[in-house]
Design an enzyme around this catalytic site. Structure first.
Site: not given
Ligand code: IMP
Length: 178
Positions: A48, A134, A155-156, A162, A168
């Site tokens: 990402g 977030k 969700f974005v 992606d 992406r």
């Molecule tokens: P976390 O471990 O829950 O903080 O999530 C981190 C990872 O989840 C990020 O590096 C993204 O790859 C993925 N992710 C989290 N939220 C989103 C979203 O809204 N869209 C796309 N990928 C997300």
């Protein structure tokens, strides 16, 4: 484009490319002053963060290195909660100033896990730069040192992020239509 459809979902524009560009220049400026002559190592989290890293890194004006790692915790539009190993954390970061470059901090699980893994190599310092944050979705407290934009817990996609592998390449950031 105000709306895009990816697979089975429709998304509307949230952050246009011009705003992203301007904000990245501001973050680069802050990093340039904080890390001047500190020879930092930027560690990007694939997949990402690749576009954010590219645009940020090209605006860094102090001598620095770049490296990429991979860790995955997501499937579809929800976190699976399953943490995998960090891949690619080689290179010598001992006694170096490390800046983790992430696309988004959602629950905070990925970043807090990464911080632990990176700290084991005893760097001089570790800070986090994320394009999106977030705050309302955080489950684990993490310190976000540089955030591009704080967004609601939706969700974005786009600009590196992606939905099931797609989206992406979008130049703007889009949010899932409810
Ligand atoms: P976390 O471990 O829950 O903080 O999530 C981190 C990872 O989840 C990020 O590096 C993204 O790859 C993925 N992710 C989290 N939220 C989103 C979203 O809204 N869209 C796309 N990928 C997300």
């Amino acid at each position: 484009m105000n709306e895009v459809t990816i697979l089975d979902k429709t998304f509307t524009i949230m952050i246009p490319r011009k705003k992203i560009e301007t904000r990245i220049l501001e973050i680069a400026r802050d990093l340039n002053s904080e890390y001047k002559d500190k020879n930092p190592v930027f560690i990007g989290v694939l997949n990402g963060a690749f576009l954010f890293m590219a645009d940020l890194f090209r605006n860094i004006e102090t001598p620095c290195e770049i490296s990429f790692i991979r860790v995955s915790s997501y499937s579809g539009t929800e976190s699976t909660g399953q943490m995998k190993n960090v891949v690619g954390l080689s290179g010598n970061i001992n006694n170096r100033h490390v800046i983790i470059v992430e696309d988004i901090v959602d629950t905070g699980e990925t970043v807090s896990y990464l911080m632990q893994e990176i700290s084991r190599h005893q760097p001089a310092s570790v800070k986090l730069a994320t394009l999106l944050f977030k705050p309302q979705a955080l489950k684990i407290p993490v310190t976000v040192d540089y955030a591009g934009f704080e967004i609601p817990p939706a969700f974005v996609v786009g600009y590196g992020l992606d939905y099931d592998g797609y989206g992406r390449n979008l130049q703007d950031i889009y949010v899932l239509k409810s």
